[in-house]
Write an enzyme that holds these catalytic residues in place. Structure first.
Site, PDB file in Angstrom:
ATOM      1  N   ALA A 117     -19.275  16.501 -35.357  1.00  0.00           N
ATOM      2  CA  ALA A 117     -19.044  17.240 -36.199  1.00  0.00           C
ATOM      3  C   ALA A 117     -17.367  17.676 -36.434  1.00  0.00           C
ATOM      4  O   ALA A 117     -16.927  17.778 -35.442  1.00  0.00           O
ATOM      5  CB  ALA A 117     -19.789  18.518 -36.175  1.00  0.00           C
ATOM      6  N   GLU A 129     -29.007   8.385 -35.907  1.00  0.00           N
ATOM      7  CA  GLU A 129     -29.920   8.855 -36.858  1.00  0.00           C
ATOM      8  C   GLU A 129     -29.093   9.830 -37.888  1.00  0.00           C
ATOM      9  O   GLU A 129     -28.335  10.766 -37.133  1.00  0.00           O
ATOM     10  CB  GLU A 129     -30.936   9.784 -36.341  1.00  0.00           C
ATOM     11  N   TYR A 135     -20.111   6.629 -41.641  1.00  0.00           N
ATOM     12  CA  TYR A 135     -20.835   5.564 -40.787  1.00  0.00           C
ATOM     13  C   TYR A 135     -20.746   4.437 -41.870  1.00  0.00           C
ATOM     14  O   TYR A 135     -20.441   3.115 -41.140  1.00  0.00           O
ATOM     15  CB  TYR A 135     -22.406   6.048 -40.577  1.00  0.00           C
TER      16      TYR A 135
HETATM   17  C1  COA Z   1     -19.693  14.230 -41.596  1.00  0.00           C
HETATM   18  C2  COA Z   1     -18.276  14.907 -41.231  1.00  0.00           C
HETATM   19  C3  COA Z   1     -18.402  14.780 -39.542  1.00  0.00           C
HETATM   20  C4  COA Z   1     -17.195  14.035 -41.733  1.00  0.00           C
HETATM   21  O1  COA Z   1     -16.081  14.594 -41.153  1.00  0.00           O
HETATM   22  P1  COA Z   1     -14.527  14.148 -41.727  1.00  0.00           P
HETATM   23  O2  COA Z   1     -13.393  14.535 -40.581  1.00  0.00           O
HETATM   24  O3  COA Z   1     -14.409  14.971 -42.804  1.00  0.00           O
HETATM   25  O4  COA Z   1     -14.603  12.645 -41.910  1.00  0.00           O
HETATM   26  P2  COA Z   1     -13.141  11.950 -42.035  1.00  0.00           P
HETATM   27  O5  COA Z   1     -11.932  12.739 -42.841  1.00  0.00           O
HETATM   28  O6  COA Z   1     -13.048  10.911 -40.898  1.00  0.00           O
HETATM   29  O7  COA Z   1     -13.744  10.851 -43.269  1.00  0.00           O
HETATM   30  C5  COA Z   1     -14.437   9.666 -43.195  1.00  0.00           C
HETATM   31  C6  COA Z   1     -15.328   9.079 -44.587  1.00  0.00           C
HETATM   32  O8  COA Z   1     -16.147  10.130 -44.674  1.00  0.00           O
HETATM   33  C7  COA Z   1     -16.420  10.198 -45.963  1.00  0.00           C
HETATM   34  N1  COA Z   1     -16.620  11.516 -46.265  1.00  0.00           N
HETATM   35  C8  COA Z   1     -16.154  12.549 -45.555  1.00  0.00           C
HETATM   36  N2  COA Z   1     -16.277  13.766 -46.365  1.00  0.00           N
HETATM   37  C9  COA Z   1     -17.091  13.415 -47.363  1.00  0.00           C
HETATM   38  C10 COA Z   1     -17.604  14.452 -48.318  1.00  0.00           C
HETATM   39  N3  COA Z   1     -17.686  15.712 -48.226  1.00  0.00           N
HETATM   40  N4  COA Z   1     -18.131  13.751 -49.306  1.00  0.00           N
HETATM   41  C11 COA Z   1     -18.384  12.419 -49.499  1.00  0.00           C
HETATM   42  N5  COA Z   1     -17.754  11.516 -48.317  1.00  0.00           N
HETATM   43  C12 COA Z   1     -17.111  12.099 -47.388  1.00  0.00           C
HETATM   44  C13 COA Z   1     -15.733   9.562 -46.801  1.00  0.00           C
HETATM   45  O9  COA Z   1     -16.047   8.343 -47.049  1.00  0.00           O
HETATM   46  C14 COA Z   1     -14.192   9.236 -45.427  1.00  0.00           C
HETATM   47  O10 COA Z   1     -13.922   8.057 -45.946  1.00  0.00           O
HETATM   48  P3  COA Z   1     -12.332   8.271 -47.019  1.00  0.00           P
HETATM   49  O11 COA Z   1     -11.277   8.844 -46.109  1.00  0.00           O
HETATM   50  O12 COA Z   1     -12.109   6.842 -46.740  1.00  0.00           O
HETATM   51  O13 COA Z   1     -12.683   8.843 -48.111  1.00  0.00           O
HETATM   52  C15 COA Z   1     -18.106  16.233 -41.422  1.00  0.00           C
HETATM   53  O14 COA Z   1     -18.377  16.559 -42.822  1.00  0.00           O
HETATM   54  C16 COA Z   1     -19.270  17.301 -40.808  1.00  0.00           C
HETATM   55  O15 COA Z   1     -18.951  17.821 -39.626  1.00  0.00           O
HETATM   56  N6  COA Z   1     -20.148  17.406 -41.577  1.00  0.00           N
HETATM   57  C17 COA Z   1     -21.398  18.539 -40.721  1.00  0.00           C
HETATM   58  C18 COA Z   1     -21.757  18.004 -39.622  1.00  0.00           C
HETATM   59  C19 COA Z   1     -22.593  16.610 -39.828  1.00  0.00           C
HETATM   60  O16 COA Z   1     -23.343  16.490 -40.658  1.00  0.00           O
HETATM   61  N7  COA Z   1     -22.608  15.470 -38.809  1.00  0.00           N
HETATM   62  C20 COA Z   1     -22.949  14.377 -38.907  1.00  0.00           C
HETATM   63  C21 COA Z   1     -24.473  14.431 -38.211  1.00  0.00           C
HETATM   64  S1  COA Z   1     -25.313  13.021 -38.510  1.00  0.00           S
END
Ligand code: COA
Length: 156
Positions: free
Chosen positions: A73, A106, A118
């Site tokens: 996260a 998952e 992913y």
């Molecule tokens: C999923 C999560 C970990 C992504 O974190 P992040 O630091 O913003 O991710 P990154 O900056 O490394 O982004 C990686 C890729 O994810 C995708 N991404 C990230 N945020 C996104 C959004 N809001 N909508 C669509 N795609 C998104 C993009 O494809 C991005 O690639 P890009 O930089 O080429 O566009 C974050 O949104 C989060 O913590 N969500 C809540 C907790 C959660 O759902 N955890 C996963 C449980 S399985």
């Protein structure tokens, strides 16, 4: 500026609050966090911090041939700058370093951001558990990344 380091017992109170904000009713309890950290070295956890505290965190379980993503996260203020990608890379390296040939996870079918993360980091869908996340009845998508060049093919 952010720093990546090993998770510590002292982080648990902050993690419990953050997890509740980020995962709602699926959040881990204080006991779960203690049990997870007690599972080291098979379980490995990292946090990314900045001047305001924990920005992101991730954990991986490496029991043998197949490793599992336990959690990942990033706080809203840290999103979109590649932190989760760095954490996924760390999990892949940690799993590969432990001798695992694959890393599994998952993800909720409705978690668009996580599924894109992913997809872009070498995971492919291998199965679906229908209605796995309750009470909403959302499907769980099972994804796998092959490690150490494992491709299921010949070993010439
Ligand atoms: C999923 C999560 C970990 C992504 O974190 P992040 O630091 O913003 O991710 P990154 O900056 O490394 O982004 C990686 C890729 O994810 C995708 N991404 C990230 N945020 C996104 C959004 N809001 N909508 C669509 N795609 C998104 C993009 O494809 C991005 O690639 P890009 O930089 O080429 O566009 C974050 O949104 C989060 O913590 N969500 C809540 C907790 C959660 O759902 N955890 C996963 C449980 S399985």
């Amino acid at each position: 500026m952010s720093t990546v380091r090993e998770m510590r017992w002292q982080d648990i109170d902050e993690l419990v609050d953050l997890d509740r904000e980020l995962f709602g009713h699926e959040a881990w309890s204080q006991q779960t966090w203690w049990a997870e950290l007690a599972g080291r070295p098979q379980r490995q956890y990292r946090v990314v911090t900045d001047d305001h505290g924990i920005l992101g965190y991730a954990g991986v379980d490496c029991p043998g041939d197949v490793a599992d993503v336990m959690t990942i996260a990033v706080q809203p203020r840290g999103r979109g700058s590649g932190l989760a990608t760095e954490l996924v890379t760390w999990m892949r390296e940690t799993a590969a370093g432990s001798g695992a040939e694959a890393l599994l996870l998952e993800v909720r079918a409705d978690n668009v951001a996580a599924r894109k993360l992913y997809d872009r980091n070498g995971f492919e869908q291998i199965s679906v558990r229908r209605g796995y996340y309750q009470p909403e009845g959302v499907d769980a998508i099972i994804m796998r990344a092959l490690l150490n060049g494992a491709d299921g093919g010949s070993h010439e």
